[in-house]
Scaffold this active site. Structure first.
Site, PDB file in Angstrom:
ATOM      1  N   ARG A  20       0.595  -1.159  -0.082  1.00 43.96           N
ATOM      2  CA  ARG A  20      -0.129  -0.009   0.220  1.00 43.96           C
ATOM      3  C   ARG A  20       0.818   1.214  -0.028  1.00 43.96           C
ATOM      4  NH1 ARG A  20      -4.925   0.470  -1.359  1.00 43.96           N
ATOM      5  NH2 ARG A  20      -5.722   1.665   0.352  1.00 43.96           N
ATOM      6  N   CYS A  43      -9.974   7.101 -16.207  1.00 42.16           N
ATOM      7  CA  CYS A  43     -10.732   7.863 -17.172  1.00 42.16           C
ATOM      8  C   CYS A  43     -10.997   6.900 -18.377  1.00 42.16           C
ATOM      9  CB  CYS A  43     -10.201   9.079 -17.726  1.00 42.16           C
ATOM     10  SG  CYS A  43     -10.042  10.443 -16.549  1.00 42.16           S
ATOM     11  N   ALA A 160      -8.437   9.835   0.285  1.00 41.34           N
ATOM     12  CA  ALA A 160      -8.297   9.448  -1.071  1.00 41.34           C
ATOM     13  C   ALA A 160      -6.954   9.647  -1.493  1.00 41.34           C
ATOM     14  CB  ALA A 160      -9.169  10.342  -1.552  1.00 41.34           C
ATOM     15  N   HIS A 166     -14.538   7.561  -7.433  1.00 45.26           N
ATOM     16  CA  HIS A 166     -14.567   6.141  -7.034  1.00 45.26           C
ATOM     17  C   HIS A 166     -14.633   5.751  -5.659  1.00 45.26           C
ATOM     18  CE1 HIS A 166     -10.526   7.057  -5.820  1.00 45.26           C
ATOM     19  NE2 HIS A 166     -10.473   5.968  -5.022  1.00 45.26           N
ATOM     20  N   CYS A 199     -34.623   0.952  14.015  1.00 43.33           N
ATOM     21  CA  CYS A 199     -36.242   1.375  13.753  1.00 43.33           C
ATOM     22  C   CYS A 199     -36.652   2.443  14.717  1.00 43.33           C
ATOM     23  CB  CYS A 199     -36.939   0.120  13.578  1.00 43.33           C
ATOM     24  SG  CYS A 199     -36.707  -1.044  12.177  1.00 43.33           S
ATOM     25  N   GLU A 309      -9.260  11.920  21.999  1.00 44.49           N
ATOM     26  CA  GLU A 309      -9.913  10.825  21.124  1.00 44.49           C
ATOM     27  C   GLU A 309      -9.253   9.548  20.990  1.00 44.49           C
ATOM     28  OE1 GLU A 309     -11.304  14.900  19.551  1.00 44.49           O
ATOM     29  OE2 GLU A 309      -9.415  13.957  20.161  1.00 44.49           O
TER      30      GLU A 309
END
Length: 347
Positions: A20, A43, A160, A166, A199, A309
């Site tokens: 990656r 493209c 991204a 995409h 719900c 956090e």
């Protein structure tokens, strides 16, 4: 090939994927760069720049691997997980690990160099959401795989690496811990109340109306009561269903209109922020679940997750969801969407 490694303390699995690091980027130094479509691998006309397509919705007479497609699915060129091989679940001393078997696919949503999902036509978006269904249904046939997550990263701050619109699908051989916790929490509510928590949320939000963003016959979009992030927005089907891949054609059509409208509001109100959306759905290896409800979470990247956090799991949200929803409700989006079906505006 990547590895899946299990944290022995909390049971979280981590994917270690060295490949990656080689991904190309359209972004540099925090500035979004408009990629020249002559060099964009997504493209039309550049099909040879991606791995061979897995699935494409095409014009009649067009050939696989060439132009003429409307939505196209290809393997990720730099996958977190790969489809080949056995899991080889094994131990290394006290640690558990397995081979990085799974699927990692890219859904190229338009042959044009479109940057924003909101700029896609409703017809285009309908096919995108139907392609999600098709791929989940196909991959759940593989008994090695148990969970599929569809997600979209828009902008560098949202993760991204390429600008052309995409989304992605990653299918794993285990249920991720966040998903397991969400399903377990839903089951606890169901066992106590005898009802689906999602719900109940729909009924309460529709009754109170203060956090509603868009309300249509089949879906409701709202800023959740305990929103973690400013302008976090959920889209939830009104009819109970635990598995996204069981969506019907008319619901996919309506969902396309709803998400287009919501994303237009977010982009106009917040000056086209980076954002993620994630489809939360039940694992492959379960039947219809009475306690769980598939839904989409949209998270604009307006704040940064920092030490507090990460250290506690608490999130600090500086924008009350009631204020965020009220602001989004006031944002106008193109009239063509409002005319497509009945939309009830709150306030």
């Amino acid at each position: 090939m990547s590895d899946l490694r299990k944290d022995p303390i909390v049971g979280r699995w981590v994917i270690v994927a060295k490949s990656r690091a080689k991904r190309p980027h359209d972004f540099n130094g925090g500035t979004a760069l408009r990629a020249d479509s002559k060099f964009c691998p997504f493209c039309a006309g550049h099909e040879a720049m991606t791995p061979p397509e897995i699935l494409a919705y095409r014009e009649a007479g067009s050939l696989p691997g060439g132009e003429g497609w409307r939505v196209r699915v290809v393997p990720n060129k730099f996958p977190a997980l790969e489809i080949e091989g056995d899991l080889n679940n094994r131990g290394e001393g006290m640690y558990d690990m397995m081979r990085g078997v799974g699927a990692h696919e890219v859904i190229i949503e338009s042959p044009r160099h479109v940057v924003s999902t909101a700029d896609l036509t409703e017809e285009n978006l309908r096919e995108v959401f139907w392609v999600y269904r098709d791929r989940l249904l196909d991959l759940k046939k593989d008994r090695r795989l148990v969970f599929g997550m569809i997600f979209k990263n828009v902008g560098e701050a949202a993760g991204a690496s390429l600008e052309h619109t995409h989304s992605q699908l990653i299918v794993t051989p285990i249920v991720p811990i966040n998903v397991a916790e969400e399903i377990a929490g839903s089951l606890e509510f169901f066992n106590f109340r005898g009802r689906c928590v999602f719900c109940d949320m729909i009924h309460q939000e529709l009754a109170g109306e203060q956090r509603i963003v868009v309300d249509t016959p089949g879906f409701v979009a709202f800023c959740p009561f305990a929103a973690r992030f400013p302008f976090e927005t959920w889209i939830v089907p009104k009819i109970h269903s635990s598995h996204y891949e069981n969506i019907q054609r008319h619901s996919a059509d309506e969902l396309a209109r709803v998400i287009k409208r919501v994303l237009e509001k977010i982009e106009v109100a917040l000056d086209r922020p980076a954002y993620n959306y994630i489809i939360h759905t039940a694992p492959f290896d379960t039947q219809e679940l009475g306690h769980y409800h598939w839904h989409i979470e949209i998270i604009p990247r307006l704040t940064k997750t920092a030490g507090f956090e990460w250290g506690t799991g608490f999130y600090i949200n500086p924008v009350p969801p009631e204020d965020a929803a009220a602001f989004l409700r006031e944002v106008e989006s193109p009239a063509r969407d409002a005319q497509a079906f009945s939309i009830r505006t709150i306030g």
